[in-house]
Motif scaffolding. Structure first.
Motif, PDB file in Angstrom:
ATOM      1  N   ILE A  47       0.919  -1.027  -0.107  1.00 17.07           N
ATOM      2  CA  ILE A  47      -0.032   0.086  -0.009  1.00 17.07           C
ATOM      3  C   ILE A  47       0.977   1.467   0.064  1.00 17.07           C
ATOM      4  O   ILE A  47       1.780   1.568   0.656  1.00 17.07           O
ATOM      5  CB  ILE A  47      -0.923   0.069   1.268  1.00 17.07           C
ATOM      6  CG1 ILE A  47      -1.637  -1.179   1.303  1.00 17.07           C
ATOM      7  CG2 ILE A  47      -1.863   1.153   1.261  1.00 17.07           C
ATOM      8  CD1 ILE A  47      -2.934  -1.361   0.068  1.00 17.07           C
ATOM      9  N   VAL A  48       0.544   2.306  -1.014  1.00 12.50           N
ATOM     10  CA  VAL A  48       1.329   3.348  -1.017  1.00 12.50           C
ATOM     11  C   VAL A  48       1.056   4.410  -0.387  1.00 12.50           C
ATOM     12  O   VAL A  48      -0.321   5.033  -0.281  1.00 12.50           O
ATOM     13  CB  VAL A  48       1.425   3.767  -2.517  1.00 12.50           C
ATOM     14  CG1 VAL A  48       2.279   4.986  -2.559  1.00 12.50           C
ATOM     15  CG2 VAL A  48       2.027   2.573  -3.305  1.00 12.50           C
ATOM     16  N   ASP A  49       1.929   4.844   0.739  1.00 17.73           N
ATOM     17  CA  ASP A  49       1.577   6.029   1.718  1.00 17.73           C
ATOM     18  C   ASP A  49       2.470   7.146   1.005  1.00 17.73           C
ATOM     19  O   ASP A  49       3.583   7.291   0.924  1.00 17.73           O
ATOM     20  CB  ASP A  49       1.904   5.721   2.937  1.00 17.73           C
ATOM     21  CG  ASP A  49       1.586   6.716   4.312  1.00 17.73           C
ATOM     22  OD1 ASP A  49       1.482   7.841   3.646  1.00 17.73           O
ATOM     23  OD2 ASP A  49       1.447   6.506   5.334  1.00 17.73           O
ATOM     24  N   PRO A  50       1.564   8.109   0.446  1.00 14.26           N
ATOM     25  CA  PRO A  50       2.306   9.138  -0.226  1.00 14.26           C
ATOM     26  C   PRO A  50       3.130  10.143   0.966  1.00 14.26           C
ATOM     27  O   PRO A  50       4.039  11.093   0.263  1.00 14.26           O
ATOM     28  CB  PRO A  50       1.398   9.867  -0.954  1.00 14.26           C
ATOM     29  CG  PRO A  50       0.158   9.765  -0.238  1.00 14.26           C
ATOM     30  CD  PRO A  50       0.177   8.388   0.378  1.00 14.26           C
ATOM     31  N   VAL A  51       3.258  10.224   2.001  1.00 15.02           N
ATOM     32  CA  VAL A  51       3.426  11.058   2.988  1.00 15.02           C
ATOM     33  C   VAL A  51       4.433  10.635   3.753  1.00 15.02           C
ATOM     34  O   VAL A  51       5.282  11.479   4.348  1.00 15.02           O
ATOM     35  CB  VAL A  51       2.201  11.880   3.551  1.00 15.02           C
ATOM     36  CG1 VAL A  51       1.316  12.645   2.815  1.00 15.02           C
ATOM     37  CG2 VAL A  51       1.404  11.032   4.692  1.00 15.02           C
ATOM     38  N   VAL A  52       4.692   9.423   4.059  1.00 17.14           N
ATOM     39  CA  VAL A  52       5.654   8.909   4.889  1.00 17.14           C
ATOM     40  C   VAL A  52       7.031   9.324   4.539  1.00 17.14           C
ATOM     41  O   VAL A  52       7.347   9.299   3.324  1.00 17.14           O
ATOM     42  CB  VAL A  52       5.559   7.522   5.121  1.00 17.14           C
ATOM     43  CG1 VAL A  52       5.890   6.567   4.056  1.00 17.14           C
ATOM     44  CG2 VAL A  52       6.105   6.854   6.369  1.00 17.14           C
ATOM     45  N   SER A  53       7.810   9.609   5.395  1.00 15.56           N
ATOM     46  CA  SER A  53       9.403   9.975   5.157  1.00 15.56           C
ATOM     47  C   SER A  53      10.154   9.109   5.849  1.00 15.56           C
ATOM     48  O   SER A  53       9.744   8.169   6.785  1.00 15.56           O
ATOM     49  CB  SER A  53       9.641  11.126   5.638  1.00 15.56           C
ATOM     50  OG  SER A  53       9.447  11.309   7.032  1.00 15.56           O
ATOM     51  N   LEU A  54      11.361   8.687   5.025  1.00 18.76           N
ATOM     52  CA  LEU A  54      12.298   7.911   5.586  1.00 18.76           C
ATOM     53  C   LEU A  54      13.284   8.375   6.716  1.00 18.76           C
ATOM     54  O   LEU A  54      13.503   9.361   6.947  1.00 18.76           O
ATOM     55  CB  LEU A  54      13.498   7.704   4.461  1.00 18.76           C
ATOM     56  CG  LEU A  54      14.421   6.547   4.489  1.00 18.76           C
ATOM     57  CD1 LEU A  54      13.852   5.277   4.553  1.00 18.76           C
ATOM     58  CD2 LEU A  54      15.599   6.643   3.522  1.00 18.76           C
TER      59      LEU A  54
ATOM     60  N   PHE B  50       7.775   3.204   4.346  1.00 23.20           N
ATOM     61  CA  PHE B  50       8.483   3.946   3.019  1.00 23.20           C
ATOM     62  C   PHE B  50       8.811   2.886   1.937  1.00 23.20           C
ATOM     63  O   PHE B  50       8.430   3.039   0.980  1.00 23.20           O
ATOM     64  CB  PHE B  50       9.634   4.665   3.579  1.00 23.20           C
ATOM     65  CG  PHE B  50      10.522   5.207   2.727  1.00 23.20           C
ATOM     66  CD1 PHE B  50      10.357   6.699   2.325  1.00 23.20           C
ATOM     67  CD2 PHE B  50      11.358   4.532   1.888  1.00 23.20           C
ATOM     68  CE1 PHE B  50      10.942   7.393   1.504  1.00 23.20           C
ATOM     69  CE2 PHE B  50      12.133   5.420   0.933  1.00 23.20           C
ATOM     70  CZ  PHE B  50      11.781   6.446   0.486  1.00 23.20           C
ATOM     71  N   LEU B  51       9.197   1.535   2.563  1.00 22.01           N
ATOM     72  CA  LEU B  51       9.431   0.613   1.572  1.00 22.01           C
ATOM     73  C   LEU B  51       8.385  -0.140   1.047  1.00 22.01           C
ATOM     74  O   LEU B  51       8.305  -0.306  -0.114  1.00 22.01           O
ATOM     75  CB  LEU B  51      10.391  -0.387   2.533  1.00 22.01           C
ATOM     76  CG  LEU B  51      11.637  -0.048   3.058  1.00 22.01           C
ATOM     77  CD1 LEU B  51      11.926  -1.127   4.176  1.00 22.01           C
ATOM     78  CD2 LEU B  51      12.568  -0.322   1.907  1.00 22.01           C
TER      79      LEU B  51
END
Length: 277
Positions: free
Chosen positions: A27-34, A228-229
């Motif tokens: 699932i793509v979370d567009p706002v999470v940062s590494l 992120f991954l």
């Protein structure tokens, strides 16, 4: 691997938490940062706990009789209902998660032969029935039915007992080498669909590691790494499905034709490589 009497066992709540993590690992979370720095440390004790959890997750959820029933349906009808497809997906996800664990934590960094074959056949079979390839579906369903036969199933169980754990340093070295390979492939400037899939497998292995880690010891850094991954995994998975469909229709050569890496994937990979470097 440690014998059955010394393996850790985990609660239903822990298994449910891992299932939830695995079920959202594309699932793509567009706002999470590494997170910076990325959490890399993993003790040998934690490695063993991760592998024990993944093994229990597979054994309790990848029910042989269910898989045989689904395979028989594919042999008879060539396809599965919506509900059956979901069940197939969930069982396959447990197989894949254990395969990633065996590759990550095992001294050989390779899943045992029969188990590896079973996971591969399950993937080819899913591609076949999704793309309405009746002959290919029948062939892979028949092969999977053989791999699920009682003698082979017992042999797969025995394979689990032969896996030797790697050391902490060996595990870290293996992960660093994987990201070095990833960087070299991206720098080469040319990718085939097959190489694209190989890159995704590296990412999927790391997703599985952080999914398991955050299940065992929930914290914000591990959660952010996992999400992120997962975004990369999801974007690459959707694109790979399209590449497989194109290959099935004869529109591309899966192992020869070049693939352009989209920037929304490439930028995330570059950020990840910079941190692991």
């Amino acid at each position: 691997m440690n014998d059955a009497t010394s393996r850790q066992t985990f609660s239903p709540e822990t298994l449910d938490a891992l299932f939830e993590a695995v079920d959202t690992d594309d699932i793509v979370d567009p706002v999470v940062s590494l997170p910076n720095p990325v959490p890399m440390a993993c003790t040998s004790q934690t490695m063993r706990a991760c592998l024990d959890l993944c093994l229990q997750f597979w054994r309790e959820g990848a029910v042989r009789s269910d898989m045989i029933g689904l395979t028989n349906t594919l042999l008879q009808k060539g396809d599965l209902s919506g509900k059956e497809r979901v069940r197939y997906k969930h069982i396959r996800a447990r197989y894949k998660h254990l395969r990633f664990a065996l590759v990550l934590y095992g001294q050989r960094h390779k899943a045992p032969f029969l188990f590896r074959c079973t996971v591969a056949v399950m993937g080819h079979l899913q591609d076949a029935f999704r793309n309405h390839q009746s002959r290919t579906t029948a062939a892979y369903a028949l092969l999977l039915r053989v791999l699920l036969s009682w003698p082979v199933w017992l042999a797969v169980q025995r394979e689990m007992e032969t896996v030797k754990m790697d050391s902490e340093q060996g595990f870290l070295t293996f992960r660093q080498a994987e990201f070095q390979r990833l960087a070299e492939w991206l720098e080469s400037g040319t990718l085939t669909a097959h190489r694209f899939h190989t890159i995704r497998k590296i990412i999927s292995r790391q997703v599985s590691f952080y999914d398991t880690m955050r299940t065992l010891a929930p914290n914000e850094q591990l959660y952010r790494m996992s999400r992120f991954l997962s975004a990369i995994n999801g974007l690459m998975g959707s694109m790979h499905d399209e590449l497989v469909e194109q290959a099935g229709r004869g529109q591309r050569d899966y192992r020869r034709d070049d693939v352009l890496m989209p920037m929304n994937i490439r930028s995330r990979l570059d950020e990840l490589i910079a941190q692991f470097g």
